[in-house]
Design a protein around this motif. Structure first.
Motif, mmCIF file in Angstrom:
data_model
loop_
_atom_site.group_PDB
_atom_site.id
_atom_site.type_symbol
_atom_site.label_atom_id
_atom_site.label_comp_id
_atom_site.label_asym_id
_atom_site.label_seq_id
_atom_site.Cartn_x
_atom_site.Cartn_y
_atom_site.Cartn_z
ATOM 1 N N ASP A 11 15.754 49.816 85.283
ATOM 2 C CA ASP A 11 17.137 49.860 85.773
ATOM 3 C C ASP A 11 17.232 50.049 87.271
ATOM 4 N N ASN A 12 16.161 50.555 87.888
ATOM 5 C CA ASN A 12 16.264 50.898 89.308
ATOM 6 C C ASN A 12 14.934 50.672 90.015
ATOM 7 N N GLU A 13 14.848 49.590 90.767
ATOM 8 C CA GLU A 13 13.610 49.268 91.477
ATOM 9 C C GLU A 13 13.326 50.279 92.580
ATOM 10 N N GLN A 14 14.364 50.998 93.042
ATOM 11 C CA GLN A 14 14.178 51.951 94.136
ATOM 12 C C GLN A 14 13.737 53.329 93.655
ATOM 13 N N ASN A 15 13.675 53.520 92.337
ATOM 14 C CA ASN A 15 13.177 54.784 91.799
ATOM 15 C C ASN A 15 11.774 55.039 92.355
ATOM 16 N N PHE A 16 11.549 56.257 92.858
ATOM 17 C CA PHE A 16 10.272 56.570 93.513
ATOM 18 C C PHE A 16 9.083 56.310 92.589
ATOM 19 N N LEU A 17 9.177 56.749 91.321
ATOM 20 C CA LEU A 17 8.067 56.577 90.393
ATOM 21 C C LEU A 17 7.828 55.102 90.069
ATOM 22 N N VAL A 18 8.911 54.350 89.947
ATOM 23 C CA VAL A 18 8.785 52.916 89.687
ATOM 24 C C VAL A 18 8.087 52.236 90.848
ATOM 25 N N ARG A 19 8.523 52.551 92.062
ATOM 26 C CA ARG A 19 7.901 51.952 93.250
ATOM 27 C C ARG A 19 6.425 52.317 93.328
ATOM 28 N N ALA A 20 6.099 53.579 92.991
ATOM 29 C CA ALA A 20 4.704 54.018 93.060
ATOM 30 C C ALA A 20 3.849 53.286 92.030
ATOM 31 N N MET A 21 4.385 53.099 90.823
ATOM 32 C CA MET A 21 3.615 52.392 89.790
ATOM 33 C C MET A 21 3.411 50.925 90.147
ATOM 34 N N ILE A 22 4.468 50.302 90.648
ATOM 35 C CA ILE A 22 4.351 48.892 91.039
ATOM 36 C C ILE A 22 3.320 48.735 92.155
ATOM 37 N N LYS A 23 3.344 49.650 93.113
ATOM 38 C CA LYS A 23 2.352 49.597 94.201
ATOM 39 C C LYS A 23 0.933 49.754 93.653
ATOM 40 N N SER A 24 0.745 50.700 92.719
ATOM 41 C CA SER A 24 -0.589 50.912 92.146
ATOM 42 C C SER A 24 -1.066 49.667 91.401
ATOM 43 N N LEU A 25 -0.164 49.037 90.677
ATOM 44 C CA LEU A 25 -0.523 47.816 89.951
ATOM 45 C C LEU A 25 -0.889 46.693 90.925
ATOM 46 N N ARG A 26 -0.130 46.567 91.984
ATOM 47 C CA ARG A 26 -0.428 45.531 92.988
ATOM 48 C C ARG A 26 -1.747 45.823 93.697
ATOM 49 N N ASP A 27 -1.991 47.099 93.996
ATOM 50 C CA ASP A 27 -3.261 47.478 94.630
ATOM 51 C C ASP A 27 -4.438 47.173 93.710
ATOM 52 N N ALA A 28 -4.186 47.196 92.384
ATOM 53 C CA ALA A 28 -5.242 46.897 91.416
ATOM 54 C C ALA A 28 -5.421 45.392 91.213
ATOM 55 N N GLY A 29 -4.631 44.589 91.938
ATOM 56 C CA GLY A 29 -4.822 43.135 91.890
ATOM 57 C C GLY A 29 -3.829 42.378 91.033
ATOM 58 N N TYR A 30 -2.777 43.056 90.553
ATOM 59 C CA TYR A 30 -1.811 42.382 89.696
ATOM 60 C C TYR A 30 -0.611 41.882 90.504
ATOM 61 N N ALA A 31 -0.123 40.700 90.123
ATOM 62 C CA ALA A 31 1.096 40.153 90.720
ATOM 63 C C ALA A 31 2.263 40.685 89.891
ATOM 64 N N VAL A 32 3.037 41.608 90.472
ATOM 65 C CA VAL A 32 4.100 42.281 89.734
ATOM 66 C C VAL A 32 5.461 41.762 90.183
ATOM 67 N N GLN A 33 6.280 41.358 89.216
ATOM 68 C CA GLN A 33 7.647 40.940 89.480
ATOM 69 C C GLN A 33 8.582 41.923 88.778
ATOM 70 N N PHE A 34 9.625 42.349 89.478
ATOM 71 C CA PHE A 34 10.565 43.318 88.913
ATOM 72 C C PHE A 34 11.852 42.614 88.512
ATOM 73 N N CYS A 35 12.447 43.066 87.395
ATOM 74 C CA CYS A 35 13.784 42.596 87.057
ATOM 75 C C CYS A 35 14.501 43.643 86.215
ATOM 76 N N MET A 36 15.814 43.555 86.189
ATOM 77 C CA MET A 36 16.638 44.461 85.392
ATOM 78 C C MET A 36 16.534 44.056 83.919
ATOM 79 N N PRO A 37 16.875 44.973 82.991
ATOM 80 C CA PRO A 37 16.884 44.617 81.567
ATOM 81 C C PRO A 37 18.097 43.752 81.256
ATOM 82 N N ASP A 38 18.023 42.499 81.696
ATOM 83 C CA ASP A 38 19.143 41.576 81.605
ATOM 84 C C ASP A 38 18.630 40.230 81.093
ATOM 85 N N VAL A 39 19.286 39.701 80.074
ATOM 86 C CA VAL A 39 18.832 38.450 79.453
ATOM 87 C C VAL A 39 18.772 37.321 80.465
#
Length: 303
Positions: A11-39
């Motif tokens: 629901d919130n890409e700016q959430n500190f924990l969300v940003r930290a997890m996405i950064k960790s995943l990207r640092d691990a070599g993953y291409a991460v795309q964010f989106c809202m829970p919207d069809v």
């Protein structure tokens, strides 16, 4: 899409924990795309044929307004021609609420907050360890008849094909020797055959020796298999990193072939000796009578 791509839904890409997890995943070599829970947002990835096969949903309080999106995700999980994986992050209440729309059987793994990102990355890495056996199954069956029951069985893992074949020649005289040239093949091989020891290249592309050791130790079926690292570097940092990982030993690749083989023979000899000593100690423990309390009193000095 590649197994290195992830759709992170929250629901919130700016959430500190969300940003930290996405950064960790990207640092691990993953291409991460964010989106809202919207069809509409999720379907846009599908229409453009860029929809990843790994989904991570981060809950911050379950919102029923997102039910249509979760129902759509459920359909994507069973879409023919795709093998998709779904990870959920939240507290128990949020996860149980999500199960109303997404059956638990469709979920690959659940992480409760606070999330250990290293554990999350390890679980996602396991998805990369898929191996198509096709012709190799026939090769394994043929090799099965060549197993000498009187010999120990070792698996050598190295992405350097020349080095790999050379080591296979050296070790085949003393052991049942199998070789694979990637971390992914290692895990798949071990699903089909047990081994007594793994000689694991420390530095490999994609999944490193450290990654593979973590995966092996996390699975009950492979956790007890001894692992010795093979390394071409002997600098202090590399050695300290290896020691910290706690393998069963490490051997320099520059070691002469005869000494290399002897080191492995010595490892098995020591293993047998340790097992015999443990059995002996256990036997002594079983056969040693437990003193009666009165006997303890007799040994105490009179004051």
């Amino acid at each position: 899409m590649s197994s290195d791509s992830i759709l992170f839904i929250g629901d919130n890409e700016q959430n500190f924990l969300v940003r930290a997890m996405i950064k960790s995943l990207r640092d691990a070599g993953y291409a991460v795309q964010f989106c809202m829970p919207d069809v509409y947002q999720i379907s846009r990835f599908e229409r453009q044929k860029i929809l990843p096969d790994i989904f991570v949903i981060y809950f911050e309080g379950y919102e029923s307004s997102s039910d249509r999106a979760y129902s759509y995700i459920k359909q994507l999980m069973v879409e023919k021609g795709h093998k998709r994986n779904l990870f959920l992050i939240g507290n128990p209440v949020e996860i149980n609420a999500a199960y109303r729309m997404i059956p638990q059987s469709f979920v690959t793994h659940v992480f409760e907050r606070p999330v250990n990102t290293d554990d999350m990355i390890l679980q996602i890495k396991k998805l990369s360890i898929e191996y198509k056996y096709d012709e190799k199954e026939n090769l394994l069956a043929a090799e099965e008849s060549m197993i000498d029951a009187s010999k120990k069985t070792i698996l050598i893992v190295d992405d350097d094909i020349v080095q790999l074949h050379a080591m296979q020649r050296w070790f085949s005289k003393k052991f049942n020797t199998f070789v694979v040239n990637s971390g992914m093949d290692t895990i798949s091989f071990l699903k089909h055959r047990a081994v007594d020891l793994i000689l694991l290249d420390y530095k490999m592309p994609a999944l490193s020796g450290l990654d593979i050791l973590q995966v092996l130790r996390s699975e009950p079926s492979t956790a007890s298999i001894p692992v010795i690292f093979l390394t071409g570097a002997d600098d202090k940092k590399t050695v300290m990193d290896i020691i910290e990982a706690k393998p069963d030993g490490y051997i320099l690749k520059s070691t002469a072939p005869a000494i290399l083989v002897q080191n492995v023979e010595d490892f098995f000899t020591k293993q047998i000796e340790n097992a015999a000593r443990q059995r002996e100690e256990e036997e002594i423990r079983k056969n040693t009578p437990i003193p009666h309390p009165e006997e303890f009193l007799e040994e105490l000095p009179i004051i």
